[in-house]
Design an enzyme around this catalytic site. Structure first.
Site, short mmCIF file in Angstrom:
data_model
loop_
_atom_site.label_atom_id
_atom_site.label_comp_id
_atom_site.label_asym_id
_atom_site.label_seq_id
_atom_site.Cartn_x
_atom_site.Cartn_y
_atom_site.Cartn_z
N ASP A 21 0.68 -1.05 -0.06
CA ASP A 21 0.08 0.21 -0.01
C ASP A 21 0.94 0.97 -0.06
OD1 ASP A 21 -2.28 1.26 0.03
OD2 ASP A 21 -2.48 1.37 2.30
N ASN A 69 -10.38 -2.16 -6.78
CA ASN A 69 -9.54 -1.46 -7.75
C ASN A 69 -10.12 -1.07 -8.99
OD1 ASN A 69 -6.34 -2.88 -6.20
ND2 ASN A 69 -7.79 -1.13 -5.58
#
Length: 246
Positions: A21, A69
């Protein structure tokens, strides 16, 4: 003594999972496009893979692209898919040189055909490698995985292939994307976020969690070693008492 020498090679996680991340925020902090952050993150991927193989970690799973996503801006998604193809082509040599087998989990049918093709080709070329299994979680969501498993099991019950009474942990494991992988021992998340984000929810039931403040493009071997040392200092009881473990 180097930090590496303090790591106990006999007490490594058999399965290490990483939520990579911070690519976008890393780029934003430097006034760059988010896509530049993703491109820089590929270097951290290579470094982490090579170091895990060198240490002797048997299974490494990287959260590369989630089902959520797909909701990101179209340009970013397209760039990520192109970057995936480019990385697979480029890193095949790294996988072969380190005797690493590539695996993938997720709803791969949602991936562009070109990405699916490249992924399957690299998986085929590395299928006999034995040093480490590298699993990419692509178009992956743990809830979607569990729902899919439940549907498959329900269908088998409906068709009298298995009975309801026979359903246990092992039956569920056999119907998950990770059926050939052990449970996760250590989960690392970078960028300072303290959440799981729909990643391997079933498989991390007894995993140790390590949250790093480092953004993924800056993640290097010393940060990996820090997480492993923290893992090795912990007492894993699996519901038992300290006295029972000892």
């Amino acid at each position: 003594m180097s930090v590496l020498n303090t790591i106990n090679k006999d007490n490594l996680p058999k399965h290490l999972a990483i939520i990579m991340d911070g690519n976008g925020r890393w780029a934003k902090q430097q006034g760059l496009l988010r896509t530049i952050g993703h491109e820089n993150g590929t270097k951290s991927v290579r470094i982490t893979i090579e170091n895990c193989a060198k240490l002797g970690i048997e299974n490494l799973t990287l959260y590369a692209f989630s089902t959520e996503n797909w909701n990101r801006p179209k340009l970013e998604v397209e760039t990520l898919m192109k970057l995936l193809i480019k990385s697979l082509q480029k890193e095949l040599i790294t996988l072969q040189n380190n005797n690493i087998r590539l695996n993938a989990i997720g709803n791969l049918d949602m991936m562009p055909k070109s990405a699916q093709k490249e992924l399957l080709e690299v998986m085929e070329k590395t299928k006999n490698n034995t040093q480490m299994t590298l699993t990419l979680a692509l178009s992956y969501g743990s809830r979607e995985e569990i729902v899919s498993a439940v549907k498959k099991i329900a269908d088998k019950v409906k068709n009298n292939i298995i009975s309801i009474d026979s359903i246990d942990d092992s039956i569920i494991n056999k119907h998950l994307y990770t059926q050939n992988l052990p449970d996760v021992d250590l989960l690392i998340r970078t960028s300072g976020e303290h959440r799981i984000s729909n990643f391997l929810l079933w498989q991390i039931a007894y995993a140790e969690l390590f949250f790093s403040e480092v953004m993924w493009p800056d993640f290097r071997e010393e940060h990996l070693y820090e997480a492993l040392i923290s893992y090795q200092k912990r007492e894993r009881r699996f519901g038992k008492t300290s006295e029972q473990i000892k």
